[in-house]
Write an enzyme that holds these catalytic residues in place. Structure first.
Site, PDB file in Angstrom:
ATOM      1  N   CYS A  79       0.835  -1.197   0.000  1.00  0.00           N
ATOM      2  CA  CYS A  79       0.000   0.000   0.000  1.00  0.00           C
ATOM      3  C   CYS A  79       0.876   1.257   0.000  1.00  0.00           C
ATOM      4  CB  CYS A  79      -0.985  -0.038   1.168  1.00  0.00           C
ATOM      5  SG  CYS A  79      -2.345   1.157   0.998  1.00  0.00           S
ATOM      6  N   HIS A 189      -3.749  -4.969   0.547  1.00  0.00           N
ATOM      7  CA  HIS A 189      -3.149  -5.477   1.788  1.00  0.00           C
ATOM      8  C   HIS A 189      -3.216  -7.009   1.796  1.00  0.00           C
ATOM      9  CE1 HIS A 189      -2.562  -1.727   4.084  1.00  0.00           C
ATOM     10  NE2 HIS A 189      -3.550  -1.294   3.336  1.00  0.00           N
ATOM     11  N   GLU A 191      -1.977  -9.039   3.887  1.00  0.00           N
ATOM     12  CA  GLU A 191      -2.176  -9.527   5.255  1.00  0.00           C
ATOM     13  C   GLU A 191      -3.641  -9.470   5.687  1.00  0.00           C
ATOM     14  OE1 GLU A 191      -1.762  -5.099   5.782  1.00  0.00           O
ATOM     15  OE2 GLU A 191      -0.952  -6.628   4.426  1.00  0.00           O
TER      16      GLU A 191
END
Length: 212
Positions: A79, A189, A191
Protein backbone atom coordinates in the site's frame (compact mmCIF):
# COMPACT_ATOMS: atom_id res chain seq x y z
CA UNK A 1 15.27 -13.14 8.16
CA UNK A 2 12.70 -10.76 6.67
CA UNK A 3 12.81 -7.26 8.14
CA UNK A 4 9.40 -5.61 8.56
CA UNK A 5 10.30 -1.92 8.60
CA UNK A 6 8.98 0.07 11.56
CA UNK A 7 8.80 3.74 10.61
CA UNK A 8 6.47 4.64 13.47
CA UNK A 9 3.26 4.06 11.51
CA UNK A 10 1.59 1.18 9.73
CA UNK A 11 -0.01 -2.19 10.47
CA UNK A 12 3.22 -3.86 11.50
CA UNK A 13 1.94 -6.69 13.67
CA UNK A 14 -0.57 -7.97 11.12
CA UNK A 15 2.12 -8.01 8.41
CA UNK A 16 4.55 -9.79 10.73
CA UNK A 17 1.88 -12.35 11.64
CA UNK A 18 0.98 -12.86 7.99
CA UNK A 19 4.60 -13.61 7.08
CA UNK A 20 5.13 -15.89 10.07
CA UNK A 21 1.95 -17.80 9.25
CA UNK A 22 3.53 -18.86 5.93
CA UNK A 23 6.80 -19.93 7.55
CA UNK A 24 8.94 -16.78 7.44
CA UNK A 25 11.30 -15.57 10.14
CA UNK A 26 9.83 -12.05 10.15
CA UNK A 27 10.98 -9.39 12.61
CA UNK A 28 9.75 -5.84 13.11
CA UNK A 29 12.71 -3.46 13.24
CA UNK A 30 13.64 0.20 12.95
CA UNK A 31 17.39 -0.52 13.10
CA UNK A 32 19.03 0.53 9.80
CA UNK A 33 21.83 -2.02 10.23
CA UNK A 34 19.35 -4.87 10.71
CA UNK A 35 17.30 -3.71 7.71
CA UNK A 36 20.36 -3.57 5.46
CA UNK A 37 21.59 -6.98 6.66
CA UNK A 38 18.23 -8.80 6.38
CA UNK A 39 17.62 -11.47 3.74
CA UNK A 40 14.61 -9.46 2.54
CA UNK A 41 12.65 -6.34 3.43
CA UNK A 42 8.91 -5.66 3.70
CA UNK A 43 7.72 -2.06 3.94
CA UNK A 44 4.14 -2.00 5.26
CA UNK A 45 1.93 0.98 4.72
CA UNK A 46 -0.67 2.91 6.65
CA UNK A 47 -0.20 6.67 6.85
CA UNK A 48 0.73 9.63 4.67
CA UNK A 49 3.50 9.76 2.05
CA UNK A 50 5.15 12.91 3.43
CA UNK A 51 5.08 11.80 7.06
CA UNK A 52 6.42 8.35 6.18
CA UNK A 53 9.36 9.71 4.18
CA UNK A 54 10.23 12.19 6.94
CA UNK A 55 10.19 9.41 9.54
CA UNK A 56 12.19 6.95 7.42
CA UNK A 57 14.78 9.59 6.57
CA UNK A 58 15.20 10.67 10.19
CA UNK A 59 15.59 7.05 11.34
CA UNK A 60 18.14 6.20 8.62
CA UNK A 61 15.82 3.58 7.15
CA UNK A 62 15.59 5.00 3.62
CA UNK A 63 19.30 4.54 2.92
CA UNK A 64 19.23 1.11 4.59
CA UNK A 65 16.43 -0.05 2.29
CA UNK A 66 18.17 1.36 -0.78
CA UNK A 67 21.30 -0.51 0.28
CA UNK A 68 19.39 -3.78 0.72
CA UNK A 69 17.78 -3.40 -2.70
CA UNK A 70 21.12 -2.54 -4.32
CA UNK A 71 22.53 -5.74 -2.79
CA UNK A 72 19.82 -7.79 -4.54
CA UNK A 73 17.65 -8.44 -1.48
CA UNK A 74 13.96 -9.13 -2.23
CA UNK A 75 11.67 -6.25 -1.28
CA UNK A 76 7.89 -5.96 -0.94
CA UNK A 77 6.14 -2.62 -0.44
CA UNK A 78 2.52 -2.81 0.76
CA UNK A 79 0.00 0.00 0.00
CA UNK A 80 1.84 3.15 1.15
CA UNK A 81 4.98 0.99 0.99
CA UNK A 82 4.39 0.69 -2.76
CA UNK A 83 3.84 4.45 -3.07
CA UNK A 84 7.14 5.21 -1.35
CA UNK A 85 9.07 3.37 -4.09
CA UNK A 86 8.21 6.23 -6.46
CA UNK A 87 10.11 9.47 -6.97
CA UNK A 88 7.39 11.84 -5.75
CA UNK A 89 4.04 11.99 -3.95
CA UNK A 90 1.50 14.73 -3.42
CA UNK A 91 0.17 13.47 -0.08
CA UNK A 92 1.48 15.68 2.72
CA UNK A 93 3.18 18.07 0.30
CA UNK A 94 2.79 21.86 0.21
CA UNK A 95 -0.04 23.11 -2.01
CA UNK A 96 0.83 22.33 -5.62
CA UNK A 97 4.07 20.57 -4.69
CA UNK A 98 5.36 17.08 -4.08
CA UNK A 99 7.39 15.17 -1.50
CA UNK A 100 10.42 13.18 -2.63
CA UNK A 101 10.08 9.38 -2.32
CA UNK A 102 12.67 6.61 -2.48
CA UNK A 103 13.06 7.14 -6.21
CA UNK A 104 13.23 3.55 -7.47
CA UNK A 105 10.49 4.30 -10.00
CA UNK A 106 9.97 7.65 -11.74
CA UNK A 107 6.47 9.05 -11.28
CA UNK A 108 4.15 11.00 -9.00
CA UNK A 109 1.76 9.23 -6.61
CA UNK A 110 -1.53 11.14 -6.80
CA UNK A 111 -5.06 11.12 -5.46
CA UNK A 112 -7.61 8.71 -6.95
CA UNK A 113 -10.17 10.68 -9.01
CA UNK A 114 -13.64 10.64 -7.50
CA UNK A 115 -15.34 10.51 -10.92
CA UNK A 116 -14.85 8.27 -13.91
CA UNK A 117 -14.65 9.42 -17.54
CA UNK A 118 -18.47 9.42 -17.78
CA UNK A 119 -18.85 11.56 -14.68
CA UNK A 120 -20.03 8.80 -12.35
CA UNK A 121 -19.19 9.57 -8.71
CA UNK A 122 -17.03 7.11 -6.74
CA UNK A 123 -16.39 6.98 -3.01
CA UNK A 124 -12.85 7.90 -1.94
CA UNK A 125 -11.12 6.35 0.00
CA UNK A 126 -11.48 3.23 -2.06
CA UNK A 127 -12.16 0.55 0.56
CA UNK A 128 -13.11 -3.06 0.03
CA UNK A 129 -12.52 -6.20 -2.02
CA UNK A 130 -11.58 -5.74 -5.68
CA UNK A 131 -10.59 -8.22 -8.35
CA UNK A 132 -7.24 -7.77 -10.04
CA UNK A 133 -6.05 -8.59 -13.55
CA UNK A 134 -2.56 -9.11 -14.94
CA UNK A 135 -0.58 -11.39 -12.64
CA UNK A 136 2.63 -11.80 -14.64
CA UNK A 137 5.31 -12.70 -12.08
CA UNK A 138 6.23 -15.43 -9.57
CA UNK A 139 4.76 -13.17 -6.87
CA UNK A 140 1.31 -14.26 -8.13
CA UNK A 141 2.16 -17.91 -8.79
CA UNK A 142 -0.94 -20.05 -8.22
CA UNK A 143 -3.26 -17.04 -7.90
CA UNK A 144 -5.94 -17.00 -10.62
CA UNK A 145 -6.80 -14.04 -12.81
CA UNK A 146 -9.66 -12.08 -11.27
CA UNK A 147 -8.83 -13.00 -7.67
CA UNK A 148 -10.05 -10.53 -5.04
CA UNK A 149 -7.81 -8.64 -2.62
CA UNK A 150 -8.56 -6.09 0.09
CA UNK A 151 -7.89 -2.41 -0.67
CA UNK A 152 -8.05 0.73 1.45
CA UNK A 153 -6.49 3.85 -0.07
CA UNK A 154 -7.09 7.37 -1.37
CA UNK A 155 -3.93 7.62 -3.49
CA UNK A 156 -2.56 5.57 -6.38
CA UNK A 157 0.73 5.11 -8.20
CA UNK A 158 0.92 6.10 -11.88
CA UNK A 159 0.81 3.45 -14.57
CA UNK A 160 4.35 2.63 -15.70
CA UNK A 161 6.09 -0.22 -17.54
CA UNK A 162 6.54 -1.79 -14.08
CA UNK A 163 2.79 -2.41 -13.63
CA UNK A 164 2.04 -6.14 -13.43
CA UNK A 165 -1.57 -6.13 -12.20
CA UNK A 166 -4.45 -3.66 -12.20
CA UNK A 167 -7.84 -3.10 -10.64
CA UNK A 168 -10.74 -0.75 -11.42
CA UNK A 169 -12.41 1.92 -9.32
CA UNK A 170 -13.05 5.32 -10.88
CA UNK A 171 -10.07 4.64 -13.13
CA UNK A 172 -7.67 1.79 -13.91
CA UNK A 173 -5.40 1.52 -10.86
CA UNK A 174 -2.03 -0.26 -10.80
CA UNK A 175 -2.58 -2.97 -8.19
CA UNK A 176 0.96 -4.35 -8.26
CA UNK A 177 4.35 -3.42 -9.69
CA UNK A 178 7.61 -5.26 -10.29
CA UNK A 179 10.63 -2.95 -10.31
CA UNK A 180 12.75 -6.06 -10.92
CA UNK A 181 12.43 -9.81 -10.41
CA UNK A 182 13.07 -9.18 -6.70
CA UNK A 183 11.48 -5.80 -5.94
CA UNK A 184 7.69 -5.59 -5.79
CA UNK A 185 4.91 -3.33 -4.61
CA UNK A 186 1.22 -4.06 -4.09
CA UNK A 187 -1.59 -1.55 -3.58
CA UNK A 188 -3.78 -3.99 -1.65
CA UNK A 189 -3.15 -5.48 1.79
CA UNK A 190 -2.18 -9.16 1.46
CA UNK A 191 -2.18 -9.53 5.25
CA UNK A 192 -5.92 -8.69 5.18
CA UNK A 193 -6.76 -10.62 1.99
CA UNK A 194 -7.55 -14.11 3.33
CA UNK A 195 -6.22 -17.12 1.40
CA UNK A 196 -5.19 -15.16 -1.68
CA UNK A 197 -3.14 -12.76 0.43
CA UNK A 198 -1.53 -15.63 2.32
CA UNK A 199 -0.60 -17.24 -1.00
CA UNK A 200 1.04 -14.04 -2.20
CA UNK A 201 3.05 -13.73 1.02
CA UNK A 202 4.06 -17.39 0.70
CA UNK A 203 5.21 -16.68 -2.86
CA UNK A 204 7.32 -13.78 -1.63
CA UNK A 205 8.87 -15.98 1.04
CA UNK A 206 9.64 -18.58 -1.63
CA UNK A 207 11.38 -15.93 -3.72
CA UNK A 208 13.48 -15.03 -0.67
CA UNK A 209 14.37 -18.68 -0.01
CA UNK A 210 15.43 -19.33 -3.60
CA UNK A 211 17.87 -16.39 -3.48
CA UNK A 212 19.44 -16.96 -0.04
Amino acid sequence: MIAVVDYRMGNLKSVERGLRSVGADARITSDPAQIAAADAVVLPGVGAFGDAMASMNSLGETDAMRSAIADGKPFLGICLGQHLLFSDGVEGAPEGGTVKGMGLVEGVVGRIPNRDAAGKLYKIPHVGWNSIEGLKTPLFEGIPEGEHFYFTHSFMVPDTPHTIATTEHSVRIPAAIAVSDRVFGVQFHPEKSSDAGAKLLANFVHIVETIK
